[in-house]
Scaffold this active site. Structure first.
Site, PDB file in Angstrom:
ATOM      1  N   ASP A   1       0.807  -1.218   0.000  1.00  0.00           N
ATOM      2  CA  ASP A   1       0.000   0.000   0.000  1.00  0.00           C
ATOM      3  C   ASP A   1       0.845   1.274   0.000  1.00  0.00           C
ATOM      4  OD1 ASP A   1      -2.013  -1.848   0.383  1.00  0.00           O
ATOM      5  OD2 ASP A   1      -3.016  -0.704   1.955  1.00  0.00           O
ATOM      6  N   ASP A   2       0.166   2.357  -0.323  1.00  0.00           N
ATOM      7  CA  ASP A   2       0.646   3.738  -0.133  1.00  0.00           C
ATOM      8  C   ASP A   2       1.712   4.188  -1.119  1.00  0.00           C
ATOM      9  OD1 ASP A   2      -1.003   3.389   2.018  1.00  0.00           O
ATOM     10  OD2 ASP A   2       0.453   3.952   3.557  1.00  0.00           O
TER      11      ASP A   2
ATOM     12  N   HIS B   1      -5.867   2.724  -3.811  1.00  0.00           N
ATOM     13  CA  HIS B   1      -5.901   2.984  -2.375  1.00  0.00           C
ATOM     14  C   HIS B   1      -6.402   4.417  -2.165  1.00  0.00           C
ATOM     15  CE1 HIS B   1      -5.064   2.155   1.739  1.00  0.00           C
ATOM     16  NE2 HIS B   1      -3.893   2.735   1.834  1.00  0.00           N
TER      17      HIS B   1
ATOM     18  N   HIS C   1      -5.272   9.287   0.527  1.00  0.00           N
ATOM     19  CA  HIS C   1      -5.181   8.561   1.796  1.00  0.00           C
ATOM     20  C   HIS C   1      -5.887   9.277   2.946  1.00  0.00           C
ATOM     21  CE1 HIS C   1      -3.513   5.768   4.784  1.00  0.00           C
ATOM     22  NE2 HIS C   1      -3.185   5.002   3.761  1.00  0.00           N
TER      23      HIS C   1
ATOM     24  N   TYR D   1      -7.060   2.981   6.063  1.00  0.00           N
ATOM     25  CA  TYR D   1      -7.374   2.564   7.442  1.00  0.00           C
ATOM     26  C   TYR D   1      -8.485   1.506   7.496  1.00  0.00           C
ATOM     27  CZ  TYR D   1      -5.279   7.185   7.619  1.00  0.00           C
ATOM     28  OH  TYR D   1      -4.461   8.267   7.367  1.00  0.00           O
TER      29      TYR D   1
ATOM     30  N   HIS E   1       3.678  -2.219   3.095  1.00  0.00           N
ATOM     31  CA  HIS E   1       3.747  -0.893   2.479  1.00  0.00           C
ATOM     32  C   HIS E   1       5.064  -0.745   1.734  1.00  0.00           C
ATOM     33  CE1 HIS E   1       0.833  -0.583   5.772  1.00  0.00           C
ATOM     34  NE2 HIS E   1       0.246   0.370   5.053  1.00  0.00           N
TER      35      HIS E   1
HETATM   36 NI    NI Z   1      -2.617   3.048   3.486  1.00  0.00          NI
END
Ligand code: NI
Length: 284
Positions: A92-93, A142, A146, A185, A235
């Site tokens: 992720d991210d 995603h 965020h 989250y 991540h």
């Molecule tokens: Ni995230």
């Protein structure tokens, strides 16, 4: 012949049912013996490896071991369904400056993963998004920035969802490319359920890499919680996570896991997911 013995024989003659009992008992023993000996002559069920003339091919992705028959005189064969343990690694991210090194490690280890990219990061690293897709990895959303979608209005959620699609799919030269959305989250509210048109994809094993920042401990965290059908959350924005990945892969392989992307896991275990529902566990 003494008196006692004569009496015993007379008793035997007078009671013919004793003879019937003894004879039928003996017959029963004989019949039972014949059945047992016939049973032991039944052909033993052979494992594939033991049948001459059958060689394995690599098992295919559809969970079935494909075999090639070299001799035509094998009169019966039933395909063997493999009991594969499946697991999906997700990142992720990103993309970030660490993603390129991660892609090299995944390639060297023959593992395809799923990237839940941020639209804002995809705009900064469009070439990395393209490299992810070119490497056979799955690229999903995603969201754009965020933010906690559960605190946004429908307009806000739509902006976060559409922004990510435009950015990620734009990098791939496509109008649409997103099959699953991972809400930041794991936060989902009514607006999210109403607006987002894809199934929502959570996770089932949190590597805690964002908190731990130690590759050995990240590996232990994943291994300690892995199960068949799990989605592992990591991540690709921390070098300690990238450091952990090779060890995670070899340890999971050692435990018999096969690596699949999220969509492969869904198709294998539970196709036809609904929109607006948060998923994360795909046990067999
Ligand atoms: Ni995230």
């Amino acid at each position: 012949m003494n008196e006692q013995r004569r009496r015993r024989i007379n008793l035997f003659r007078r009671l013919p049912w004793i003879k019937v009992l003894i004879i039928s008992g003996m017959l029963g023993v004989v019949i039972w013996g014949v059945i047992i000996s016939l049973k032991s002559d039944e052909p033993k069920i052979l494992l594939l490896e033991e049948i001459p003339g059958i060689s394995h091919e690599a098992s295919s992705g559809d969970g079935e071991v494909k075999i090639s028959l070299e001799f035509s005189n094998i009169w019966e064969y039933r395909p063997v369904l493999t009991e594969k343990k499946l697991i999906a690694l997700t990142f992720d991210d990103g993309p970030s400056e660490h993603t390129d090194r991660l892609l090299s490690i995944l390639k060297d280890n023959g593992v395809r993963a799923t990237f839940f990219a941020l639209g804002s990061r995809a705009a900064a690293f469009p070439d990395v998004i393209r490299k992810e897709a070119a490497g056979g990895h799955e690229v999903e959303s995603h969201t754009m920035n965020h933010v906690d979608l559960s605190k946004l209005s429908e307009v806000g959620v739509r902006s976060e969802a559409d922004g990510a699609v435009a950015s990620i799919c734009g990098a791939l030269g496509k109008e649409r490319c997103i099959k699953y959305v991972r809400p930041p989250y794991g936060a989902v509210g009514v607006a999210v359920r109403n607006v987002i048109k894809q199934p929502l994809m959570g996770w089932s094993v949190d590597s805690l890499d964002w908190k731990i920042r130690n590759s050995e401990m990240i590996k232990a965290e994943v291994l300690g919680h892995a199960f068949d059908g799990a989605i592992v959350l990591m991540h690709d924005v921390y070098d300690t996570t990238v450091d952990a990945v090779e060890g995670v892969i070899s340890a999971l392989r050692g435990d018999g896991y096969t690596f699949v992307t999220v969509d492969e896991l869904v198709q294998e275990r539970r196709p036809n997911l609904e929109t607006g529902v948060l998923y994360g566990i795909f046990k067999p």
